[in-house]
Design an enzyme around this catalytic site. Structure first.
Site, PDB file in Angstrom:
ATOM      1  N   GLY A  20       0.819  -1.210   0.000  1.00 28.75           N
ATOM      2  CA  GLY A  20       0.000   0.000   0.000  1.00 28.75           C
ATOM      3  C   GLY A  20       0.848   1.251   0.000  1.00 28.75           C
ATOM      4  N   ASN A  21       0.218   2.366   0.313  1.00 28.04           N
ATOM      5  CA  ASN A  21       0.947   3.641   0.380  1.00 28.04           C
ATOM      6  C   ASN A  21       0.312   4.503   1.472  1.00 28.04           C
ATOM      7  OD1 ASN A  21      -1.119   5.542  -0.878  1.00 28.04           O
ATOM      8  ND2 ASN A  21      -0.952   3.952  -2.437  1.00 28.04           N
TER       9      ASN A  21
END
Ligand code: CTP
Length: 215
Positions: A20-21
């Site tokens: 993810g981020n």
């Protein structure tokens, strides 16, 4: 009609893990809220928001790049499209169906490219739609890369922000951006994302086709 994508996608590695981020979805949520306040019918395609979605907008959940592409492209005829989501450029090619057990060996993951939603929208644009992309960059020539993105993805406006700073951008209440269009650039000083959202929508509104007399 306004379509906003917001948040950060999560790409499954196995049944419980993801890539993810750090995007919180704040900038996109602020844009959706401000567009609704101005009287638009707003759909928010939401990828794992860590802030509440604004009241009065239609929220569609899209946690992965694949779902975000599907939900956004199927609504790609909106008058204004604001692509604030941080969408994974790559995802694990073969996510494990079960949780991968720890066996002491290296774990090698092959990543495959995802659909570039903004580029697709830029290529298939109907007359009059205003299309806005975001460029989250680090390093010295970030602004130059944002200008290149404007051309390559055929969009009206790129909102450039430097995500190497802790005090603005990803997962922060404030932002400081440069609005890049073919006509020129406008630097907005550091401000709450709600104020930045209003300034972005001012520029977007100027670019909307003018209604014909009597309409
Ligand atoms: N974007 C998209 N689909 C993707 C990745 C990004 O629509 N698969 C959109 C984002 O919502 C954003 C813009 O493209 O509006 C810029 O994303 P970014 O990842 O910064 O740019 P890239 O074109 O992927 O360039 P880079 O090679 O620098 O990562």
């Amino acid at each position: 009609t306004v379509l906003v994508s917001a948040g950060g996608t999560r790409e499954p590695l196995d049944a419980v893990r993801f890539l993810g981020n750090r995007s919180s979805g704040r900038m996109g949520a602020a844009l959706a809220d401000e567009a609704r306040r101005r009287g638009a019918e707003v759909t928010l395609v939401a990828a794992n928001l860590s802030v509440p979605a604004p009241v009065g907008v239609d929220v569609v959940s899209a946690p992965t790049a694949e779902e975000l592409a599907r939900e956004t492209l199927s609504r790609g005829d909106a008058d204004i499209v604001l692509m604030a989501a941080a969408i994974a450029d790559y995802r694990p090619a073969e996510p494990a169906a079960d949780k991968r057990p720890k066996d002491g060996n290296d774990w090698t993951v092959t990543l495959e490219p995802t659909t570039d939603v903004l580029r697709e929208l830029g290529g298939r644009r109907e007359n009059g739609q205003v299309l806005v992309g975001f460029a989250a960059e680090t390093g010295d020539n970030g602004l130059e890369r944002a200008r290149e993105k404007l051309r390559a993805k055929q969009v009206d406006l790129i909102v450039f922000n430097d995500v190497s700073r802790d005090d603005i951008g990803f997962d922060a209440p404030d932002n400081e951006v440069v609005l890049v269009s073919a006509e020129g650039e406008r630097r907005l000083g550091k401000a709450a994302k709600e104020r930045i959202a209003a300034a972005i929508l001012d520029v977007v509104a100027e670019r909307l086709p003018k209604p014909l007399e009597g309409e």
